[in-house]
Design a protein around this motif. Structure first.
Motif, PDB file in Angstrom:
ATOM      1  N   VAL A   1       0.841  -1.203   0.000  1.00 54.36           N
ATOM      2  CA  VAL A   1       0.000   0.000   0.000  1.00 54.36           C
ATOM      3  C   VAL A   1       0.874   1.250   0.000  1.00 54.36           C
ATOM      4  CG1 VAL A   1      -1.714   1.327   1.292  1.00 54.36           C
ATOM      5  CG2 VAL A   1      -1.930  -1.151   1.128  1.00 54.36           C
ATOM      6  N   ARG A   2       1.944   1.206   0.809  1.00 51.73           N
ATOM      7  CA  ARG A   2       2.846   2.359   0.873  1.00 51.73           C
ATOM      8  C   ARG A   2       3.494   2.622  -0.480  1.00 51.73           C
ATOM      9  NH1 ARG A   2       5.687   3.464   5.538  1.00 51.73           N
ATOM     10  NH2 ARG A   2       7.022   4.660   4.130  1.00 51.73           N
ATOM     11  N   ARG A   3       3.949   1.556  -1.152  1.00 53.89           N
ATOM     12  CA  ARG A   3       4.597   1.724  -2.439  1.00 53.89           C
ATOM     13  C   ARG A   3       3.623   2.269  -3.482  1.00 53.89           C
ATOM     14  NH1 ARG A   3       6.889  -3.358  -3.568  1.00 53.89           N
ATOM     15  NH2 ARG A   3       5.004  -3.983  -4.684  1.00 53.89           N
ATOM     16  N   GLU A   4       2.404   1.744  -3.479  1.00 52.01           N
ATOM     17  CA  GLU A   4       1.410   2.235  -4.427  1.00 52.01           C
ATOM     18  C   GLU A   4       1.080   3.704  -4.166  1.00 52.01           C
ATOM     19  OE1 GLU A   4      -1.324   2.334  -7.509  1.00 52.01           O
ATOM     20  OE2 GLU A   4       0.182   0.795  -7.015  1.00 52.01           O
ATOM     21  N   THR A   5       1.025   4.062  -2.898  1.00 53.55           N
ATOM     22  CA  THR A   5       0.754   5.465  -2.551  1.00 53.55           C
ATOM     23  C   THR A   5       1.885   6.378  -3.019  1.00 53.55           C
ATOM     24  OG1 THR A   5      -0.545   4.796  -0.616  1.00 53.55           O
ATOM     25  CG2 THR A   5       0.289   7.056  -0.654  1.00 53.55           C
ATOM     26  N   LEU A   6       3.137   5.938  -2.766  1.00 61.56           N
ATOM     27  CA  LEU A   6       4.286   6.744  -3.175  1.00 61.56           C
ATOM     28  C   LEU A   6       4.338   6.877  -4.689  1.00 61.56           C
ATOM     29  CD1 LEU A   6       6.901   8.244  -2.587  1.00 61.56           C
ATOM     30  CD2 LEU A   6       8.086   6.022  -2.556  1.00 61.56           C
ATOM     31  N   GLU A   7       4.127   5.788  -5.397  1.00 61.48           N
ATOM     32  CA  GLU A   7       4.161   5.846  -6.859  1.00 61.48           C
ATOM     33  C   GLU A   7       3.090   6.782  -7.412  1.00 61.48           C
ATOM     34  OE1 GLU A   7       3.799   1.819  -8.108  1.00 61.48           O
ATOM     35  OE2 GLU A   7       5.905   1.319  -7.697  1.00 61.48           O
ATOM     36  N   THR A   8       1.928   6.782  -6.759  1.00 61.21           N
ATOM     37  CA  THR A   8       0.858   7.673  -7.211  1.00 61.21           C
ATOM     38  C   THR A   8       1.216   9.123  -6.940  1.00 61.21           C
ATOM     39  OG1 THR A   8      -0.775   5.937  -6.767  1.00 61.21           O
ATOM     40  CG2 THR A   8      -1.608   8.175  -7.052  1.00 61.21           C
ATOM     41  N   ARG A   9       1.834   9.387  -5.785  1.00 60.09           N
ATOM     42  CA  ARG A   9       2.250  10.766  -5.489  1.00 60.09           C
ATOM     43  C   ARG A   9       3.314  11.232  -6.477  1.00 60.09           C
ATOM     44  NH1 ARG A   9       0.127  12.644  -0.890  1.00 60.09           N
ATOM     45  NH2 ARG A   9      -0.547  11.186   0.720  1.00 60.09           N
ATOM     46  N   VAL A  10       4.257  10.357  -6.805  1.00 56.90           N
ATOM     47  CA  VAL A  10       5.280  10.702  -7.789  1.00 56.90           C
ATOM     48  C   VAL A  10       4.635  10.924  -9.148  1.00 56.90           C
ATOM     49  CG1 VAL A  10       7.303   9.861  -9.032  1.00 56.90           C
ATOM     50  CG2 VAL A  10       7.131   9.527  -6.564  1.00 56.90           C
ATOM     51  N   ALA A  11       3.671  10.067  -9.514  1.00 56.92           N
ATOM     52  CA  ALA A  11       2.978  10.233 -10.791  1.00 56.92           C
ATOM     53  C   ALA A  11       2.226  11.556 -10.840  1.00 56.92           C
ATOM     54  CB  ALA A  11       2.016   9.075 -11.019  1.00 56.92           C
ATOM     55  N   LEU A  12       1.630  11.951  -9.723  1.00 56.84           N
ATOM     56  CA  LEU A  12       0.919  13.222  -9.665  1.00 56.84           C
ATOM     57  C   LEU A  12       1.894  14.390  -9.806  1.00 56.84           C
ATOM     58  CD1 LEU A  12      -1.736  14.744  -9.219  1.00 56.84           C
ATOM     59  CD2 LEU A  12      -1.305  14.614  -6.754  1.00 56.84           C
ATOM     60  N   LEU A  13       3.048  14.270  -9.144  1.00 57.34           N
ATOM     61  CA  LEU A  13       4.060  15.319  -9.256  1.00 57.34           C
ATOM     62  C   LEU A  13       4.588  15.386 -10.690  1.00 57.34           C
ATOM     63  CD1 LEU A  13       5.631  17.440  -7.662  1.00 57.34           C
ATOM     64  CD2 LEU A  13       7.331  15.683  -7.117  1.00 57.34           C
ATOM     65  N   ASP A  14       4.834  14.226 -11.285  1.00 60.26           N
ATOM     66  CA  ASP A  14       5.256  14.191 -12.691  1.00 60.26           C
ATOM     67  C   ASP A  14       4.209  14.832 -13.593  1.00 60.26           C
ATOM     68  OD1 ASP A  14       7.619  12.942 -12.094  1.00 60.26           O
ATOM     69  OD2 ASP A  14       6.895  10.921 -12.547  1.00 60.26           O
ATOM     70  N   SER A  15       2.934  14.566 -13.315  1.00 60.93           N
ATOM     71  CA  SER A  15       1.860  15.117 -14.132  1.00 60.93           C
ATOM     72  C   SER A  15       1.819  16.633 -14.027  1.00 60.93           C
ATOM     73  CB  SER A  15       0.517  14.514 -13.706  1.00 60.93           C
ATOM     74  OG  SER A  15      -0.512  14.896 -14.586  1.00 60.93           O
ATOM     75  N   HIS A  16       2.073  17.166 -12.842  1.00 64.62           N
ATOM     76  CA  HIS A  16       2.145  18.625 -12.674  1.00 64.62           C
ATOM     77  C   HIS A  16       3.291  19.196 -13.509  1.00 64.62           C
ATOM     78  CE1 HIS A  16      -0.937  19.601  -9.786  1.00 64.62           C
ATOM     79  NE2 HIS A  16      -0.545  18.656  -8.957  1.00 64.62           N
TER      80      HIS A  16
END
Length: 409
Positions: free
Chosen positions: A376-391
């Protein structure tokens, strides 16, 4: 990422409607401050400004009504007549060359078009350089926010390792959980080291683009989230992109030089007056000299000029087509990036904190094993990184759109 032509090109972000704030201290720059500082200190823009100043020399040289100066000639000497009389022979002449066939007007048009071309190329250089500076600023800002995220991840990993140790001491989990948690903490710390190094490197690249010395402190400020959604100004009226205007001016200059070459077939004349005195006799004479264009009739200038005009017309048409394609591609990219960012912000972001909090409580209560929690932690981190990348990608796409449209503020 901006494509190479675009990056060589964001003559951009100058193209944004984003206003240029007054230049702040270089130690901490906002997005607008970075663009304003680039206009003042970017080496390539200083070079472009120098080229404009040089082009003014040709305009000044073509300004006089006549190109050539008048010529004053004098002849003087003793004269002895047949009867033995001695006297003085004197001859004074003043002649002024005149160009025919509109040569001087063609030179003026060529010089003015050359100055206009250098001015347009200066603006195009600004468009491209500011685009590069904007992209570098956004990446440096991304690195700062990514580094902050890695620090938060390291802190969470440290807390997990502490929690696993306490549960092991209480006999709730095996020692492998403690080891796995410590490995996760070490990996998080390594990620922090890499992120901080990347941030420093990107800030150094930005410093070079701004013409700042290595010793001068520099940091970026702002929020990537805000920069990814700023509006782009629409081009005003019939305003043309600077690189297109530079080609138009180059074509006008070539056409003026072609007219100048064709006019070489018409000879220039030199008109003057001459005073002669021979002993006791004197006379005033008018003079006229005309070179005969038998061999040199501007052949080289005409052939070269016609070829240059054809080449520039073809290049201008191709540049206009390319511009239309670039603008359309930038619009599509910007639209899709904004849509992707909207999906992540709307559908994923609200669940991240809740999922991580629930997973942590479940692990601490013994309702979830460590592997499940780390997943769960890894999926959360990857999503946060993906969101930052998207910005970041949305902000870069918006900047690129401004570069391609040439909508300079």
């Amino acid at each position: 990422m901006l494509n190479p032509s675009a990056t060589a090109a964001l003559g951009l972000a100058a193209a944004l409607v984003w206003p240029c704030a007054s230049t702040a201290s270089p130690s901490e720059l906002s997005f607008q401050d970075a663009l304003a500082l680039a206009r003042q200190r970017a080496p390539s823009l200083l070079d472009a400004a120098g080229r404009v100043a040089e082009a003014q020399g040709a305009v000044a040289g073509s300004a006089p009504w006549l190109r050539d100066n008048p010529t004053l000639s004098a002849e003087v000497g003793p004269r002895r007549l047949d009867d033995g009389t001695r006297g003085l022979q004197l001859s004074l002449g003043l002649a002024q060359p005149f160009e025919l066939g509109g040569k001087q007007g063609a030179r003026r048009e060529s010089a003015r078009a050359g100055l206009a071309r250098e001015g347009a190329e200066q603006q195009d250089a600004e468009r491209r350089v500011l685009g590069e500076v904007a992209a570098s600023f956004l990446r440096a800002l991304y690195a700062r926010e990514f580094s902050r995220l890695m620090h938060e991840t390291e802190e969470a990993a440290r807390n997990l390792a502490s929690s696993a140790s306490k549960r092991f001491e209480a006999g709730d989990v095996p020692v492998v959980d403690v080891n796995v948690a410590r490995v996760a903490q070490a990996r998080a710390h390594a990620a922090v080291v890499v992120a901080e190094g990347e941030e420093d490197a990107l800030v150094s690249e930005l410093r070079a683009q701004l013409g700042l010395p290595l010793q001068e402190p520099l940091a970026v400020s702002g929020a990537l989230k805000e920069l990814s959604s700023l509006p782009v100004a629409k081009p005003t009226g019939s305003s043309e992109r600077a690189d297109i205007r530079a080609l138009e001016s180059a074509l006008a200059q070539a056409e003026a030089e072609l007219r100048l070459g064709r006019s070489q077939a018409l000879p220039d004349v030199s008109v003057g007056v001459r005073y002669e005195k021979e002993v006791d006799e004197s006379a005033w004479l008018g003079t006229l000299s005309v070179p005969l264009p038998v061999f040199s009739r501007g052949q080289e200038e005409k052939v070269t000029g016609e070829a240059r005009v054809r080449r520039l017309r073809t290049l201008l048409e191709a540049a206009r087509r390319t511009r239309d394609v670039q603008v359309e591609a930038a619009r599509i990219r910007d639209t899709r990036r904004q849509q992707a960012l909207e999906v992540l912000t709307r559908d994923a972001l609200p669940l991240l904190d809740e999922n991580e909090s629930l997973a942590r409580k479940s692990y601490e209560a013994g309702e979830m094993d460590l592997a499940g929690f780390l997943l769960v932690r890894r999926e959360t981190l990857e999503t946060r990184v993906a969101l930052l990348d998207s910005h970041l990608q949305a902000a870069l796409a918006r900047v690129q759109l401004a570069v391609e449209t040439g909508a300079l503020p």
